[in-house]
Design an enzyme around this catalytic site. Sequence first.
Site, PDB file in Angstrom:
ATOM      1  N   ASP A  85       0.831  -1.206   0.000  1.00 54.64           N
ATOM      2  CA  ASP A  85       0.000   0.000   0.000  1.00 54.64           C
ATOM      3  C   ASP A  85       0.867   1.258   0.000  1.00 54.64           C
ATOM      4  OD1 ASP A  85      -1.959  -1.836   0.207  1.00 54.64           O
ATOM      5  OD2 ASP A  85      -2.695  -1.214   2.185  1.00 54.64           O
ATOM      6  N   ASP A 109       0.840   4.228  -2.663  1.00 58.70           N
ATOM      7  CA  ASP A 109       0.583   5.622  -2.283  1.00 58.70           C
ATOM      8  C   ASP A 109       1.675   6.533  -2.836  1.00 58.70           C
ATOM      9  OD1 ASP A 109      -1.716   4.965  -0.932  1.00 58.70           O
ATOM     10  OD2 ASP A 109      -0.765   4.919   1.057  1.00 58.70           O
ATOM     11  N   SER A 156     -13.554   8.193  -2.481  1.00 60.85           N
ATOM     12  CA  SER A 156     -12.357   7.747  -1.786  1.00 60.85           C
ATOM     13  C   SER A 156     -11.957   8.859  -0.810  1.00 60.85           C
ATOM     14  CB  SER A 156     -11.272   7.482  -2.818  1.00 60.85           C
ATOM     15  OG  SER A 156     -10.161   6.945  -2.174  1.00 60.85           O
ATOM     16  N   LEU A 157     -10.794   8.792  -0.256  1.00 65.68           N
ATOM     17  CA  LEU A 157     -10.317   9.840   0.649  1.00 65.68           C
ATOM     18  C   LEU A 157      -8.940  10.296   0.205  1.00 65.68           C
ATOM     19  CD1 LEU A 157     -11.165   8.164   4.080  1.00 65.68           C
ATOM     20  CD2 LEU A 157     -12.261  10.207   3.153  1.00 65.68           C
ATOM     21  N   GLU A 186     -11.526   8.889  13.790  1.00 68.30           N
ATOM     22  CA  GLU A 186     -11.928   7.478  13.906  1.00 68.30           C
ATOM     23  C   GLU A 186     -10.932   6.590  13.176  1.00 68.30           C
ATOM     24  OE1 GLU A 186     -15.588   8.629  11.908  1.00 68.30           O
ATOM     25  OE2 GLU A 186     -15.191   7.102  10.380  1.00 68.30           O
ATOM     26  N   LYS A 237      -9.234   4.162  10.513  1.00 67.40           N
ATOM     27  CA  LYS A 237      -9.395   3.854   9.094  1.00 67.40           C
ATOM     28  C   LYS A 237      -9.212   2.345   8.961  1.00 67.40           C
ATOM     29  CE  LYS A 237      -7.957   5.160   4.468  1.00 67.40           C
ATOM     30  NZ  LYS A 237      -7.935   3.824   3.902  1.00 67.40           N
ATOM     31  N   ASP A 283      -8.855  -1.251   7.529  1.00 65.46           N
ATOM     32  CA  ASP A 283      -8.247  -1.774   6.308  1.00 65.46           C
ATOM     33  C   ASP A 283      -9.083  -2.940   5.787  1.00 65.46           C
ATOM     34  OD1 ASP A 283      -6.502  -1.929   4.260  1.00 65.46           O
ATOM     35  OD2 ASP A 283      -4.849  -2.799   5.407  1.00 65.46           O
ATOM     36  N   ARG A 306     -17.722  -0.964  -3.861  1.00 69.48           N
ATOM     37  CA  ARG A 306     -17.567   0.402  -4.360  1.00 69.48           C
ATOM     38  C   ARG A 306     -17.425   0.448  -5.872  1.00 69.48           C
ATOM     39  NH1 ARG A 306     -12.591   3.914  -2.387  1.00 69.48           N
ATOM     40  NH2 ARG A 306     -11.523   2.680  -3.969  1.00 69.48           N
ATOM     41  N   GLU A 313     -17.291  -0.331   5.998  1.00 69.70           N
ATOM     42  CA  GLU A 313     -16.136  -1.130   5.619  1.00 69.70           C
ATOM     43  C   GLU A 313     -16.384  -2.575   6.038  1.00 69.70           C
ATOM     44  OE1 GLU A 313     -14.075   0.803   4.086  1.00 69.70           O
ATOM     45  OE2 GLU A 313     -12.157  -0.267   3.951  1.00 69.70           O
ATOM     46  N   TYR A 322     -20.009   3.903   8.568  1.00 68.16           N
ATOM     47  CA  TYR A 322     -19.476   5.225   8.908  1.00 68.16           C
ATOM     48  C   TYR A 322     -19.977   6.370   8.045  1.00 68.16           C
ATOM     49  CZ  TYR A 322     -16.209   3.391   5.382  1.00 68.16           C
ATOM     50  OH  TYR A 322     -15.661   2.814   4.279  1.00 68.16           O
ATOM     51  N   LYS A 334     -12.756  13.819  10.057  1.00 65.69           N
ATOM     52  CA  LYS A 334     -13.891  14.359   9.308  1.00 65.69           C
ATOM     53  C   LYS A 334     -14.414  15.616   9.986  1.00 65.69           C
ATOM     54  CE  LYS A 334     -15.264   9.659   8.018  1.00 65.69           C
ATOM     55  NZ  LYS A 334     -16.144   8.516   8.278  1.00 65.69           N
ATOM     56  N   LYS A 348      -2.467   8.258   7.157  1.00 65.88           N
ATOM     57  CA  LYS A 348      -1.932   6.899   7.035  1.00 65.88           C
ATOM     58  C   LYS A 348      -0.772   6.691   8.005  1.00 65.88           C
ATOM     59  CE  LYS A 348      -3.948   5.061   3.234  1.00 65.88           C
ATOM     60  NZ  LYS A 348      -3.182   4.414   2.206  1.00 65.88           N
ATOM     61  N   CYS A 362      27.185 -28.417   6.201  1.00 66.75           N
ATOM     62  CA  CYS A 362      27.163 -27.258   7.102  1.00 66.75           C
ATOM     63  C   CYS A 362      27.801 -26.036   6.419  1.00 66.75           C
ATOM     64  CB  CYS A 362      27.927 -27.579   8.381  1.00 66.75           C
ATOM     65  SG  CYS A 362      28.111 -26.156   9.472  1.00 66.75           S
ATOM     66  N   CYS A 400      31.312 -25.387   8.489  1.00 61.45           N
ATOM     67  CA  CYS A 400      32.453 -26.299   8.538  1.00 61.45           C
ATOM     68  C   CYS A 400      32.406 -27.388   7.463  1.00 61.45           C
ATOM     69  CB  CYS A 400      32.554 -26.935   9.921  1.00 61.45           C
ATOM     70  SG  CYS A 400      31.217 -28.070  10.281  1.00 61.45           S
ATOM     71  N   CYS A 454      24.225 -29.777  12.099  1.00 61.87           N
ATOM     72  CA  CYS A 454      25.623 -30.081  11.852  1.00 61.87           C
ATOM     73  C   CYS A 454      26.102 -30.874  13.062  1.00 61.87           C
ATOM     74  CB  CYS A 454      26.411 -28.777  11.713  1.00 61.87           C
ATOM     75  SG  CYS A 454      28.188 -29.042  11.841  1.00 61.87           S
ATOM     76  N   CYS A 511      32.988 -27.061  14.821  1.00 61.47           N
ATOM     77  CA  CYS A 511      32.330 -26.168  13.854  1.00 61.47           C
ATOM     78  C   CYS A 511      32.385 -24.727  14.350  1.00 61.47           C
ATOM     79  CB  CYS A 511      30.876 -26.618  13.675  1.00 61.47           C
ATOM     80  SG  CYS A 511      29.907 -25.484  12.678  1.00 61.47           S
TER      81      CYS A 511
HETATM   82  S1  IVH Z   1     -15.238   7.689   5.028  1.00 62.34           S
HETATM   83  C1  IVH Z   1     -16.983  10.098   1.718  1.00 62.34           C
HETATM   84  N1  IVH Z   1     -14.375   6.400   7.124  1.00 62.34           N
HETATM   85  O1  IVH Z   1     -10.952   4.168   3.215  1.00 62.34           O
HETATM   86  C2  IVH Z   1     -16.016   9.451   2.618  1.00 62.34           C
HETATM   87  N2  IVH Z   1     -13.711   5.623   4.985  1.00 62.34           N
HETATM   88  O2  IVH Z   1      -8.953   5.267   1.408  1.00 62.34           O
HETATM   89  C3  IVH Z   1     -16.102   8.007   2.546  1.00 62.34           C
HETATM   90  N3  IVH Z   1     -12.319   3.619   5.054  1.00 62.34           N
HETATM   91  O3  IVH Z   1     -13.008   4.284   0.410  1.00 62.34           O
HETATM   92  C4  IVH Z   1     -15.115   7.309   3.332  1.00 62.34           C
HETATM   93  N4  IVH Z   1     -12.320   3.372   7.234  1.00 62.34           N
HETATM   94  O4  IVH Z   1     -13.290   2.306   2.055  1.00 62.34           O
HETATM   95  C5  IVH Z   1     -14.361   6.482   5.782  1.00 62.34           C
HETATM   96  N5  IVH Z   1     -13.737   5.334   9.069  1.00 62.34           N
HETATM   97  C6  IVH Z   1     -13.726   5.408   7.744  1.00 62.34           C
HETATM   98  C7  IVH Z   1     -13.044   4.474   6.944  1.00 62.34           C
HETATM   99  C8  IVH Z   1     -13.044   4.631   5.563  1.00 62.34           C
HETATM  100  C9  IVH Z   1     -11.905   2.882   6.086  1.00 62.34           C
HETATM  101  C10 IVH Z   1     -11.992   3.337   3.658  1.00 62.34           C
HETATM  102  C11 IVH Z   1     -13.110   3.531   2.691  1.00 62.34           C
HETATM  103  C12 IVH Z   1     -12.591   4.543   1.694  1.00 62.34           C
HETATM  104  C13 IVH Z   1     -11.117   4.350   1.838  1.00 62.34           C
HETATM  105  C14 IVH Z   1     -10.314   5.532   1.338  1.00 62.34           C
END
Ligand code: IVH
Length: 694
Positions: A32, A36, A81-82, A110, A112, A114, A133, A170, A222, A292, A316, A410, A413, A429, A435
């Site tokens: 990842d 990134d 996405s974020l 909060e 994130k 995975d 998604r 998620e 979420y 957020k 991250k 070995c 030795c 060995c 040795c």
């Molecule tokens: S909010 C409009 N909250 O991270 C905002 N996303 O890298 C929508 N993810 O696509 C996302 N934990 O799949 C939000 N607490 C959390 C999350 C979260 C994991 C994922 C989600 C998003 C991705 C972006």
Amino acid sequence: MTDPRARHAELIQAIEAHRAAYYERDSPTISDAEYDALERELRGIEAEHPELADPDSPSQTVGGAVATGFASVRHRERMMSLDNAFSIADVAAWEERVERAGGPREFVCEPKIDGLSISLTYEGGVLVRGVTRGDGTTGEDVTANVRTIAGLPGRLAGSGVPEVVEIRGEAYLPVAAFEELNERLVDEGKAPYANPRNTAAGSLRQKDAAVTATRPLAVTTYALGALEWGAAAPDPRAATQIGIYSVLKGWGLPVSDLAEVHTGVGEVEAYLARLEARRHSLVHEIDGAVIKVNDRDAQRELGSTSRAPRWAIAYKFPPEEVTTRLEDIRVDVGRTGRVTPYGVMTPVTVAGSTVTFATLHNAQEVARKGVLIGDTVVVRKAGDVIPEIVAPVVAARTGEERAWVMPTVCPSCGTALAQQKDGDVDLRCPNAEGCRGQIVDRIAFIGSRGALDVEVLGEKAAAALVDSGVLRNEGGLFDLSEDDLRRISLLTLEQDSKKDGVARTAGDVSTNGLRLLANLDAARSRPLWRVLVSLSIRHVGPTAARALATAFGSLDAIRAADPRTLASTDGVGPVIARSIAEWFGIPWHVEIVRRWALAGVRMKDDGGGAGDRVLAGLIIVVTGSLEGFSREEAAEAIASRGGRASSSVSAKTDFVVVGANAGSKAAKAEQFGVPLLDEDGFAALLAGGPGAVA
Ligand code: IVH
């Protein structure tokens, strides 16, 4: 310099290939963090050359596509996405942008998670659809699979349920379930999965929902997508992000219990630090935190780019899993003669340190992992554990890779390797006496904390002592003199120096060398059990050594004991008894003991030391990781003071020592009213007994 246009095209191609591997085949080809970095580079180029940015660039789109095989469903509202932040400075810069745009300073922080994003549509309170998604606009219909998720209600609770609502969350596989699944696969002789995320993605995108049902997937919700209240009165709590979580919870949906409202960057930063410290004790994997804007009107005003909202950002954590190239597999011989393969990798930074080597344990393990020399491999270093080669990235193979073959001789030795006993997994060995690899490791082991604890006597010093010819084996260790050390460049001064007013000339024993002699001197009077451990008798670790020392009191008595008497000693048993008898049957072993005894090494316990048994009768549980002790060392420290180290908390437990990333045991201790100690408290307990921590 490379032409930015060419690099831009190259990056787009690479990113698209990686996205396809990750989202469509659930089998990523890079880590990842590396992905990134590619996206970041792309954005950098586009910032400098705006003419290169167009709406189709991966900088403007979310990853993922709709695989054939599932019906595709259009989301009523787009799934975004974020944007990412990789440092506190990035977060601070984002907060500043939010504030400049008139946004408030109140944020929801909060975890994130995975996992993989999922959209759940409830109509009239009934779950009618679960969709991945996909590309953000259209996703895959995985309703049948989503219905198998135990924690997800088929019908929303409460009376104020909207006519239509899309709920975003998620889906993930809890870490414990992932580990259990992998254990089962390995038991069945199948290849384990690389990580919980890919397992969850693969499980949710199963064609056969019956298979999904066997995977204990979970969901945390979420966000809200499309929402039509219909006849129901809009819930006023939906005016804030944190309020939405109350609403979702009220409907019976799982939400994170780690979401917190904070004001200003300082508080947010503190939250991030707290969350990262707990990262490995959560039920699911997280790769960071999401921050957020709390006020929903402010969210709407801030709006979104084509792929991500401006009112949220993902922070991250530094990566703990990276990919690198497995350059070679080599073998090393250890102090007991066991020959273990280890991977040599292109050096790579993971969880803050550079990793080049990782053990592969034995030939079976290499086969089980299926790694080839030349493979791109996933390397993990979770928390403070030893680096591990997780799995090869099969998709990245070029055909140039080659299989590794366990050597037959070995590496140190050249003696032919053999199993010591039938049924042994390991090859050894047999040349323990001559040795070099084994001798050096045995000497270094004597210096280790679990044995005689001789500072300076590590791997390097041990190798220098042997390679200079000063020591032939560990027998002469306690006879070392300054004259001996003068023959070793590692332990002598390279040039004239002056220390504490004393002039010293090049070639004199260095401060380190002098410390080695002083430490060896002090080590002569360590307790008998430590001396026993230092002899590297197979199967005689600290527990058995302590039992033997207590039961027999001297090395002579242990040597003279009848194997049956030895075997019936509490904590010893027939395997250890046989091993001891065999060991003393070898003349050069007896010679080591003779020389040590002559040099003044303690060969019997004089019954004293009762004052040290400050933990007599106490049961102590250590959970999480401590800085100053490995789990084994902590157990030893407890046992050597008369206490008992236990792994499970009960009403009988006297203390629970809580280290970093502790799991459920701390909570259990509180339940039983057992006192908790941190590492400092533990140190005080070891030094002064329970009175010292009252
Ligand atoms: S909010 C409009 N909250 O991270 C905002 N996303 O890298 C929508 N993810 O696509 C996302 N934990 O799949 C939000 N607490 C959390 C999350 C979260 C994991 C994922 C989600 C998003 C991705 C972006």
